[in-house]
Write a protein that holds these residues in place. Structure first.
Motif, PDB file in Angstrom:
ATOM      1  N   VAL A  37       0.842  -1.200   0.000  1.00 29.45           N
ATOM      2  CA  VAL A  37       0.000   0.000   0.000  1.00 29.45           C
ATOM      3  C   VAL A  37       0.874   1.245   0.000  1.00 29.45           C
ATOM      4  CG1 VAL A  37      -1.617   1.357   1.386  1.00 29.45           C
ATOM      5  CG2 VAL A  37      -2.008  -1.085   1.076  1.00 29.45           C
ATOM      6  N   ALA A  38       1.892   1.238   0.872  1.00 26.85           N
ATOM      7  CA  ALA A  38       2.773   2.400   0.973  1.00 26.85           C
ATOM      8  C   ALA A  38       3.505   2.627  -0.345  1.00 26.85           C
ATOM      9  CB  ALA A  38       3.772   2.187   2.113  1.00 26.85           C
ATOM     10  N   GLU A  39       3.985   1.551  -0.948  1.00 22.73           N
ATOM     11  CA  GLU A  39       4.701   1.669  -2.214  1.00 22.73           C
ATOM     12  C   GLU A  39       3.799   2.215  -3.319  1.00 22.73           C
ATOM     13  OE1 GLU A  39       7.448  -2.262  -1.366  1.00 22.73           O
ATOM     14  OE2 GLU A  39       6.347  -2.123  -3.265  1.00 22.73           O
ATOM     15  N   ALA A  40       2.568   1.669  -3.370  1.00 25.39           N
ATOM     16  CA  ALA A  40       1.655   2.054  -4.443  1.00 25.39           C
ATOM     17  C   ALA A  40       1.266   3.528  -4.314  1.00 25.39           C
ATOM     18  CB  ALA A  40       0.413   1.160  -4.425  1.00 25.39           C
ATOM     19  N   LEU A  41       0.990   3.963  -3.075  1.00 23.83           N
ATOM     20  CA  LEU A  41       0.614   5.364  -2.879  1.00 23.83           C
ATOM     21  C   LEU A  41       1.773   6.284  -3.251  1.00 23.83           C
ATOM     22  CD1 LEU A  41      -1.437   5.153   0.439  1.00 23.83           C
ATOM     23  CD2 LEU A  41      -2.286   5.804  -1.816  1.00 23.83           C
ATOM     24  N   ASP A  42       2.980   5.820  -2.949  1.00 24.60           N
ATOM     25  CA  ASP A  42       4.156   6.608  -3.299  1.00 24.60           C
ATOM     26  C   ASP A  42       4.302   6.692  -4.820  1.00 24.60           C
ATOM     27  OD1 ASP A  42       6.711   7.905  -2.769  1.00 24.60           O
ATOM     28  OD2 ASP A  42       7.550   6.083  -3.642  1.00 24.60           O
ATOM     29  N   ALA A  43       4.064   5.564  -5.474  1.00 24.24           N
ATOM     30  CA  ALA A  43       4.249   5.528  -6.927  1.00 24.24           C
ATOM     31  C   ALA A  43       3.287   6.480  -7.650  1.00 24.24           C
ATOM     32  CB  ALA A  43       4.070   4.106  -7.443  1.00 24.24           C
ATOM     33  N   VAL A  44       2.066   6.613  -7.136  1.00 23.33           N
ATOM     34  CA  VAL A  44       1.102   7.491  -7.806  1.00 23.33           C
ATOM     35  C   VAL A  44       1.144   8.905  -7.227  1.00 23.33           C
ATOM     36  CG1 VAL A  44      -0.422   5.563  -8.351  1.00 23.33           C
ATOM     37  CG2 VAL A  44      -0.846   6.936  -6.296  1.00 23.33           C
ATOM     38  N   GLY A  45       2.039   9.115  -6.265  1.00 25.97           N
ATOM     39  CA  GLY A  45       2.215  10.455  -5.717  1.00 25.97           C
ATOM     40  C   GLY A  45       1.090  10.929  -4.821  1.00 25.97           C
ATOM     41  N   LEU A  46       0.405   9.990  -4.168  1.00 30.34           N
ATOM     42  CA  LEU A  46      -0.655  10.392  -3.223  1.00 30.34           C
ATOM     43  C   LEU A  46      -0.037  10.410  -1.824  1.00 30.34           C
ATOM     44  CD1 LEU A  46      -4.076   8.641  -3.946  1.00 30.34           C
ATOM     45  CD2 LEU A  46      -3.559  11.076  -4.025  1.00 30.34           C
ATOM     46  N   ASP A  47       0.361  11.581  -1.394  1.00 34.86           N
ATOM     47  CA  ASP A  47       1.017  11.695  -0.111  1.00 34.86           C
ATOM     48  C   ASP A  47      -0.005  12.070   0.953  1.00 34.86           C
ATOM     49  OD1 ASP A  47       2.911  11.859   1.826  1.00 34.86           O
ATOM     50  OD2 ASP A  47       3.586  13.869   1.273  1.00 34.86           O
ATOM     51  N   LEU A  48      -0.787  11.084   1.354  1.00 35.45           N
ATOM     52  CA  LEU A  48      -1.876  11.342   2.299  1.00 35.45           C
ATOM     53  C   LEU A  48      -1.821  10.317   3.410  1.00 35.45           C
ATOM     54  CD1 LEU A  48      -4.719  11.826  -0.328  1.00 35.45           C
ATOM     55  CD2 LEU A  48      -3.784  13.602   1.132  1.00 35.45           C
ATOM     56  N   PRO A  49      -2.351  10.669   4.601  1.00 35.11           N
ATOM     57  CA  PRO A  49      -2.405   9.666   5.668  1.00 35.11           C
ATOM     58  C   PRO A  49      -3.286   8.491   5.239  1.00 35.11           C
ATOM     59  CG  PRO A  49      -3.191  11.831   6.428  1.00 35.11           C
ATOM     60  CD  PRO A  49      -2.933  11.948   4.981  1.00 35.11           C
ATOM     61  N   LEU A  50      -2.974   7.309   5.772  1.00 32.74           N
ATOM     62  CA  LEU A  50      -3.733   6.124   5.374  1.00 32.74           C
ATOM     63  C   LEU A  50      -5.204   6.222   5.748  1.00 32.74           C
ATOM     64  CD1 LEU A  50      -1.251   3.235   6.229  1.00 32.74           C
ATOM     65  CD2 LEU A  50      -1.782   4.228   3.998  1.00 32.74           C
ATOM     66  N   ASP A  51      -5.505   7.000   6.806  1.00 36.22           N
ATOM     67  CA  ASP A  51      -6.915   7.068   7.209  1.00 36.22           C
ATOM     68  C   ASP A  51      -7.628   8.298   6.622  1.00 36.22           C
ATOM     69  OD1 ASP A  51      -5.717   9.023   8.652  1.00 36.22           O
ATOM     70  OD2 ASP A  51      -6.517   8.412  10.605  1.00 36.22           O
ATOM     71  N   HIS A  52      -7.016   8.918   5.638  1.00 37.14           N
ATOM     72  CA  HIS A  52      -7.652  10.061   4.979  1.00 37.14           C
ATOM     73  C   HIS A  52      -8.951   9.596   4.313  1.00 37.14           C
ATOM     74  CE1 HIS A  52      -7.455  14.093   3.203  1.00 37.14           C
ATOM     75  NE2 HIS A  52      -7.956  13.554   2.117  1.00 37.14           N
ATOM     76  N   PRO A  53     -10.057  10.336   4.521  1.00 38.86           N
ATOM     77  CA  PRO A  53     -11.316   9.880   3.925  1.00 38.86           C
ATOM     78  C   PRO A  53     -11.303   9.980   2.392  1.00 38.86           C
ATOM     79  CG  PRO A  53     -11.628  11.972   5.076  1.00 38.86           C
ATOM     80  CD  PRO A  53     -10.226  11.537   5.361  1.00 38.86           C
ATOM     81  N   THR A  54     -11.702   8.918   1.733  1.00 38.10           N
ATOM     82  CA  THR A  54     -11.703   8.920   0.259  1.00 38.10           C
ATOM     83  C   THR A  54     -12.742   9.888  -0.298  1.00 38.10           C
ATOM     84  OG1 THR A  54     -13.124   6.985   0.351  1.00 38.10           O
ATOM     85  CG2 THR A  54     -10.793   6.604  -0.044  1.00 38.10           C
ATOM     86  N   SER A  55     -13.764  10.192   0.501  1.00 35.05           N
ATOM     87  CA  SER A  55     -14.806  11.088  -0.001  1.00 35.05           C
ATOM     88  C   SER A  55     -14.282  12.518  -0.141  1.00 35.05           C
ATOM     89  CB  SER A  55     -16.015  11.063   0.935  1.00 35.05           C
ATOM     90  OG  SER A  55     -15.612  11.417   2.234  1.00 35.05           O
ATOM     91  N   ALA A  56     -13.142  12.812   0.514  1.00 30.88           N
ATOM     92  CA  ALA A  56     -12.613  14.173   0.457  1.00 30.88           C
ATOM     93  C   ALA A  56     -11.628  14.370  -0.688  1.00 30.88           C
ATOM     94  CB  ALA A  56     -11.926  14.511   1.788  1.00 30.88           C
ATOM     95  N   LEU A  57     -11.442  13.337  -1.519  1.00 27.48           N
ATOM     96  CA  LEU A  57     -10.474  13.448  -2.607  1.00 27.48           C
ATOM     97  C   LEU A  57     -11.076  14.148  -3.824  1.00 27.48           C
ATOM     98  CD1 LEU A  57      -8.939   9.841  -2.575  1.00 27.48           C
ATOM     99  CD2 LEU A  57      -8.074  11.890  -1.447  1.00 27.48           C
ATOM    100  N   SER A  58     -10.207  14.814  -4.595  1.00 29.25           N
ATOM    101  CA  SER A  58     -10.653  15.391  -5.867  1.00 29.25           C
ATOM    102  C   SER A  58     -10.729  14.269  -6.903  1.00 29.25           C
ATOM    103  CB  SER A  58      -9.650  16.433  -6.332  1.00 29.25           C
ATOM    104  OG  SER A  58      -8.455  15.798  -6.743  1.00 29.25           O
ATOM    105  N   GLY A  59     -11.311  14.580  -8.074  1.00 27.04           N
ATOM    106  CA  GLY A  59     -11.443  13.582  -9.133  1.00 27.04           C
ATOM    107  C   GLY A  59     -10.097  12.987  -9.529  1.00 27.04           C
ATOM    108  N   GLY A  60      -9.099  13.856  -9.711  1.00 30.29           N
ATOM    109  CA  GLY A  60      -7.783  13.375 -10.108  1.00 30.29           C
ATOM    110  C   GLY A  60      -7.157  12.492  -9.035  1.00 30.29           C
ATOM    111  N   GLN A  61      -7.364  12.870  -7.769  1.00 30.95           N
ATOM    112  CA  GLN A  61      -6.837  12.056  -6.675  1.00 30.95           C
ATOM    113  C   GLN A  61      -7.537  10.704  -6.606  1.00 30.95           C
ATOM    114  OE1 GLN A  61      -7.466  14.908  -3.477  1.00 30.95           O
ATOM    115  NE2 GLN A  61      -5.259  15.127  -3.220  1.00 30.95           N
ATOM    116  N   LYS A  62      -8.852  10.699  -6.871  1.00 25.56           N
ATOM    117  CA  LYS A  62      -9.591   9.428  -6.852  1.00 25.56           C
ATOM    118  C   LYS A  62      -9.067   8.484  -7.930  1.00 25.56           C
ATOM    119  CE  LYS A  62     -13.910  10.925  -4.772  1.00 25.56           C
ATOM    120  NZ  LYS A  62     -15.208  11.518  -4.999  1.00 25.56           N
ATOM    121  N   GLN A  63      -8.779   9.053  -9.114  1.00 20.75           N
ATOM    122  CA  GLN A  63      -8.262   8.202 -10.179  1.00 20.75           C
ATOM    123  C   GLN A  63      -6.872   7.682  -9.831  1.00 20.75           C
ATOM    124  OE1 GLN A  63     -10.916   7.409 -11.384  1.00 20.75           O
ATOM    125  NE2 GLN A  63     -10.644   7.671 -13.588  1.00 20.75           N
TER     126      GLN A  63
END
Lengths: 503, 258, 237
Positions: free
Chosen positions: A128-154
């Motif tokens: 999980v940590a590797e994948a988030l790093d690879a896509v450049g999503l630097d967010l806490p693991l418990d960050h709510p997905t509903s608060a993401l922008s469209g680009g972040q969701k993709q």
């Protein structure tokens, strides 16, 4: 050796005489497909809507449903084994950002695929940590997905696929629903992921310019569900340019056969038809998104409202349109527009809005209320209490004008994206409003629909209708931006004033 | 579901599945009798316990008002149509107010409160993901169904946005002022269409992540139960037992099948 | 009843595509198409696919939200009717039973009616309503009532008859459970008789008939294209 990962290398894809038919249909959506994709190859898949591009991607990912949903013939192989036989070999990212977030927290969502593959817990979190790093999503693991922008969701969906360590990465129009900054985010993330993993890559997208530099091959499907072209990007785009343009593909560098509005000069002296004074806008009481806005719509002009996501463009448009109550300041219509009514549109009756301000929503399905296209267009004439003859004459007129007459009996929900967009405009036009407000009218449209829609809107402005469009679409602004309102991202009152209201 | 709710002492440390089990243990015995005493004893203890856990009177009213409103209404129905017994005070057609029906009415009113309040308050703050993890890992319900339901709950936020947009669009289309029932019906139907579309897409997205295959699943989050969970269950059982015992001892116990 | 009823959706263009480019089956009047539709109508397996589970869940959650609304509006009607009339409050009960009918008709798998009604009840209970744990027991009983009807037809027939019977059976189950849960056994026989009639009728109409109409209209929108229920709109009788 990283844990128990049988780190799948890039895979080979091979289709031999492959075809797919949806249940209950006579026509094969795809047929006679012969295709070899070498390990690590990067392919852009093009074709008109309905040519079965998505079906091919879904089949490669093994998610095209069981025998209930259709039948296949020929063979479709990944590394020599039946596609879909081994889960996790292919990772798929879909078009709609909202419908592919699975869980409520960022980390859980990325971990979901690993859990299903039976990956041990410690390794899952490492992936999980590797994948988030690879896509450049630097967010806490418990960050709510509903608060993401469209680009972040993709990018989240991409991380979820990546954590499964697929040898084949499949993207089905991943940027169609995103604004330009979201598109750039997702493209950069994909480029980084491919460089790291070297995975075989297939992307479906009608906006060619986004991906053309990233792929080394273009495959085009024809409307008959068979291969039309296959080869290096430049060669295919050059040789099949006309066919691709006809299929609605945005071929890079192809000029748009439509000119900027000519008489923008004549409209310079125009009166304001709708003004907002010291406006505070928001969807709900107490939730002010922007305050202190002074805006004016020039009569007979086309105005585009631009700005980054989340600055309240749509909210401002809906407030000007008399649909949302201003949370401060006021909206006033000019005397000719208001007629015998009070100046504030929010205080008009729903029926009185029809002939004055028409609003076309971003999501056409949000505004459908009837079970046939014809009945949908008849809603406004009926609300206006026009006579039967007058009502049907008007309905027929707009249906013909928007090339929907042959669909008069169809259910609005069954229409294609382009057809739904035209219907949502038709349902507003039929009441002949003097002001039309549109929220992202060209979002996700193919080139053919885009041209048709922009031509129509241009004609309307030429006929004297006042237009306001919320848009991220630069080409749209080129043609229809007589005036521009740019809502900048700032909570500073001075900076939030729209800039450049005149050309 | 309600994440804005304040944290409760003790209760929030208990696994949501245990809270569900405690609710069953506490309130099911109360369902077996219609008598005012067992319900009143249970209600009294519940109120004290929830107050200790940090439920203020304001919070109580804010979160449980539908129960507070409906309890006397349930009582009213029983008052009029409960089995007549003893002195009759008033009657109209089938409605009869008697000593017996008055006693039943009081009993039903208190019973609705005793059964309804713990459900609302135990689940003031429940994270659907935690509940699902517990249901699958602790209660061993089928994971495919639990996770499918969990995925669906995440769509609720989108449904709310859809609903707002549809409301505005009705006004824009000239049908915002009349025919509330029809308007709400068209919106409810369109919402169902959008919901099913989104559900179908979500299913595809979940399948693409390997969901629903025959491979045994692992769990990235561990759902655990411990001392607090045992304690809550014990408290629930004790309250139920005490309430019933008091009623039996006082002779008011009145099983529903009698 | 004519096959297409009042909802004739066949358009001059029999094939249309939805936004994602996947094809959607529009009702077509050509005999070949009808035949293919009929063939697809028989589920090849009773095993739940992922899409069955997720869409059933979505319907359950959406129905649960409708319950939350109805818990206020419908309950006002229910209690007002109850206060003035003996047992006529049952007229409002039908809406609470619609989950089972929708689930059974759309998903067409064993357990679908039960699952959807139960999930709706759980959502309604956890968000908070006046009945607490009773809601979950009610959902179980009502879902079971509808489920038994679909089972009795071998999960092969999903017409208006099955829908109405399922709604009525859910009503009967609700009535039975309330004898104990709400202490209704303590009410007079006249009340119980009237209440039974109104609950069963309400279930048959507000859950059964309405549920059937909703599913038919949903099929016409193409939203059910991944389900047999959406592919045989011309087959419904």
């Amino acid at each position: 050796m990283s844990g128990s990962t049988s780190a799948v290398g890039p895979v080979r894809v091979e289709a031999r005489g492959w075809g797919w038919r949806h249940a209950g249909r006579l026509r094969w959506a795809l047929d006679g497909i012969d295709l070899r994709i070498a390990p690590g190859e990067r392919v852009l898949l093009l074709g008109p809507s309905g040519s079965g591009k998505s079906s091919l991607l879904h089949a490669l990912a093994g998610v095209h449903g069981g025998d209930d949903e259709g039948e296949e013939r020929g063979s479709l192989l990944i590394d020599g084994a039946r596609a879909g036989g081994a889960r996790g070999r292919a990772g798929l990212v879909l078009q709609d950002p909202d419908s592919q977030v699975i869980l409520a927290r960022v980390g859980d969502d990325v971990a979901f695929g690993c859990e299903n593959l039976g990956v041990p817990r410690d390794e899952t979190w490492q992936r999980v940590a590797e994948a988030l790093d690879a896509v450049g999503l630097d967010l806490p693991l418990d960050h709510p997905t509903s608060a993401l922008s469209g680009g972040q969701k993709q990018r989240l969906a991409l991380a979820g696929a990546l954590a499964m360590r697929p040898g084949l990465l499949l993207l089905d129009e991943p940027t169609a629903n995103l604004d330009p900054s979201g598109v750039a985010e997702v493209r950069a993330a994909v480029a980084r992921v491919l460089d790291r993993t070297g995975a075989t890559f297939v992307v479906v997208e009608h906006r060619v310019d986004v991906w053309v530099d990233l792929v080394d091959r273009v495959v085009a499907l024809g409307s008959d569900g068979r291969l039309l072209a296959d080869g290096p990007p430049d060669e295919v785009l050059e040789r099949h340019r006309e066919a691709l343009l006809a299929a609605g593909v945005w071929v890079p560098g192809a000029p748009l056969p439509i000119e900027r509005r000519a008489d923008a000069a004549g409209s310079r002296s125009a009166q304001a038809i709708l003004v907002g004074e010291q406006l505070a806008v928001g969807r709900r009481r107490g939730a002010v998104v922007r305050a202190g806005l002074d805006v004016a719509l020039a009569e007979g002009c086309s105005t585009v409202l631009t700005g980054p996501n989340g600055v309240g463009k749509s909210t401002l448009a809906l407030t000007l349109g008399g649909l949302l109550e201003p949370l401060g300041g006021r909206v006033a219509a000019s005397a000719p527009l208001a007629g015998r009514l009070v100046p504030e549109p929010i205080r008009w009756r729903s029926r009185d809005l029809l002939t004055r301000i028409g609003t076309v929503f971003q999501e056409p399905e949000h505004q459908f209320v009837a079970s046939t296209v014809r009945a949908e267009v008849a809603v406004a004439p009926h609300a206006l209490r026009l006579s039967g003859a007058e009502g049907s004459a008007r309905a027929d007129e707009v249906l013909t004008r928007l090339r929907l007459d042959h669909l008069a009996g169809a259910n609005p929900f069954t229409l294609s994206g382009g057809e739904q967009r035209r219907l949502s405009v038709a349902a507003v036009l039929v009441a002949r409003p003097r002001v039309i407000i549109l929220d992202e009218p060209t979002f996700g449209q193919d080139r053919a629909t885009w041209l048709e829609l922009v031509r129509l809107l241009r004609e309307l402005v030429d006929d004297g209708v006042t237009l306001l469009a919320v848009t991220h679409d630069a080409a749209f602004g080129e043609v229809l931006g007589d005036r521009r309102l740019d809502l900048v991202a700032s909570d500073d009152a001075a900076a939030s004033a729209p800039t450049g209201s005149a050309q | 579901m309600v994440s804005s709710a304040p944290r409760l002492r003790f209760v929030d440390r208990v696994n949501p599945v245990t809270r569900l089990a405690a609710l069953v243990v506490l309130t099911t015995p109360l369902l077996l009798t219609v008598d005012w005493l067992s319900a009143a004893v249970a209600l009294g203890i519940e109120l004290v316990l929830f107050a200790l856990a940090g439920v203020t009177p304001k919070l109580l009213v804010a979160r449980t008002w539908p129960i507070l409103v409906s309890a006397p209404i349930a009582g009213l129905s029983m008052l009029l149509y409960g089995q007549p017994e003893g002195t009759e005070y008033w009657s109209l057609w089938l409605a009869r107010i008697t000593d017996g029906s008055i006693e039943l009415a009081v009993a039903v009113t208190v019973r609705v409160l005793a059964i309804g309040l713990p459900a609302a308050l135990l689940f003031l703050r429940v994270d659907p993901t935690e509940l699902a993890d517990g249901l699958a890992q602790i209660a061993h319900l089928p994971a495919r169904f639990v996770l499918g339901a969990l995925g669906a709950t995440r769509l609720v936020g989108l449904f709310v946005e859809d609903w707002r947009a549809m409301g505005l669009s009705r006004r824009a289309r000239g049908i915002g002022d009349h025919g509330v029932i029809r308007r709400v019906a068209t919106m409810a139907f369109a919402l169902l269409v959008l919901a099913i579309r989104r559900g179908s897409k979500l299913a595809t997205a979940m399948e693409a992540r390997g969901f629903g295959s025959d491979t045994p699943r692992t769990w990235a989050r561990v759902s655990t139960v411990g001392g607090s969970d045992a304690a809550l269950l014990a408290i629930a059982a004790a309250v139920a037992a005490l309430s019933i015992a008091v009623a039996v001892w006082a002779g008011t116990f009145n099983p529903v099948w009698s | 009843m004519p096959a297409q009823g009042g909802q004739h959706i066949s358009s001059p263009v029999p094939l249309s595509t939805n936004r994602k480019g996947t094809t959607v089956h529009n009702a077509s009047t050509t005999p070949e198409a009808t035949e293919t539709g009929a063939a697809a109508a028989i589920p090849s397996s009773n095993r739940w696919r992922v899409v069955d589970i997720v869409v059933a869940s979505v319907i359950g959650v959406a129905t649960g939200l409708v319950f939350l609304f109805w818990n206020n509006v419908g309950y006002a009607w229910f209690s007002a009717a109850d206060a003035v009339t003996p047992g006529l409050g049952g007229v409002a009960v039908g809406i609470w039973l619609i989950g089972g009918v929708l689930g059974g008709l759309i998903i067409r798998k064993p357990g679908a009616a039960l699952y959807v009604e139960l999930l709706a009840a759980i959502v309604s209970a956890l968000v908070g309503n006046q009945w607490g744990i009773e809601t979950i027991y009610s959902g179980l009983a009502q879902g079971l009532g509808a489920e038994l009807v679909f089972a009795a037809f071998g999960y092969k027939r999903f017409g208006v008859l099955q829908a109405v019977l399922a709604g009525a059976a859910a009503g009967a189950a609700a009535w039975t459970l309330e004898l104990f849960l709400s202490g209704n056994l303590q009410k007079s026989a006249e009340f119980l008789g009237l209440y039974f009639v109104t609950v069963v009728l309400s279930g048959a109409i507000l859950a059964g008939l309405l549920g059937w109409l909703v599913v038919r209209a949903l099929a016409a929108t193409g939203a059910l294209h991944r389900f047999a229920a959406g592919r045989d709109v011309t087959e419904r009788v």
